[in-house]
Motif scaffolding. Structure first.
Motif: not given
Length: 216
Positions: A49, A51, A70, A112-113, A136-139, A141
């Motif tokens: 991801a 981050h 980003d 990301s989505h 997604s890893s957005q979901d 963290g």
């Protein structure tokens, strides 16, 4: 099929985005004063991801990447996707076979989505994935190698982790799947088999995957 849910990684498994993404990542990091080759980017960042890129640069250099990193990176990559991106050979057929057989599947990506959606649209895979099949890893963290994303996808799809199989092409992704208690098949098209240690099985061509998923 021996599994109740097939969880696909996206980049490098469904869409042939890793060469594009890592080429632009290496160039942008170098531009910002962090010399990075394409090979460095593949080794250090493939499957991770955003981050993780920030964390590794800060750890190694003591410097922070700019706030707009980003957004600039994604703008460059998405523009390149529009010009160059294709589906991984055989991915469309595998998804079609799973859908025809009624086998539940989804995608769980460090991206990301927006990145997932752009990639699927350009590569012609969008018809296989409604919103309920995209994670997604957005979901969660935390990206791979943490197991959070795969566990979240399984929970949302209503399947116990031990009844899931993950399809991955990165060491970080294989580690995450193992940590989640899931079987994982490692795709070796870009990653040497030795770097996918811990995978349940390995394959180099998408044509092999349906057979692997259906084995007893």
């Amino acid at each position: 099929m021996r599994y109740d849910l097939v969880i696909f990684d996206n980049d490098g498994v469904l869409v042939d985005s890793e060469p594009i993404s890592n080429r632009h990542l290496a160039a942008y990091l170098t531009e910002l004063g962090h010399p990075t080759t394409y090979e460095d980017s593949i080794r250090d960042y493939m499957g991770s991801a955003m981050h993780r890129i920030h964390e590794l640069i800060a750890e190694r250099t003591g410097q922070r990447l700019p706030e707009e990193f980003d957004d600039v990176f994604h703008a460059r990559v998405f523009a390149a996707f529009e010009r160059e991106l294709k589906a991984v050979s055989g991915a469309d057929e595998v998804l079609g076979k799973l859908a025809a057989d009624g086998v539940p599947y989804c995608v769980a990506s460090s991206g990301s989505h927006e990145r997932i959606r752009v990639g699927h649209r350009v590569a012609g895979l969008g018809r296989w994935f409604d919103e309920g099949r995209i994670f997604s890893s957005q979901d969660v963290g935390r990206g791979k190698p943490a197991p959070d994303l795969f566990l979240y996808a399984a929970e949302r799809m209503g399947v116990a982790p031990e009844r899931c199989v993950v399809v991955e092409d990165s060491p970080l992704g294989v580690q995450a799947a193992v940590a989640a208690g899931m079987d994982v098949y490692g795709f070796t098209a870009m990653t040497p088999a030795a770097k996918l240690a811990g995978a349940t099985g390995l394959f180099s061509d998408m044509g092999e995957l349906v057979g692997l998923l259906g084995s007893s």
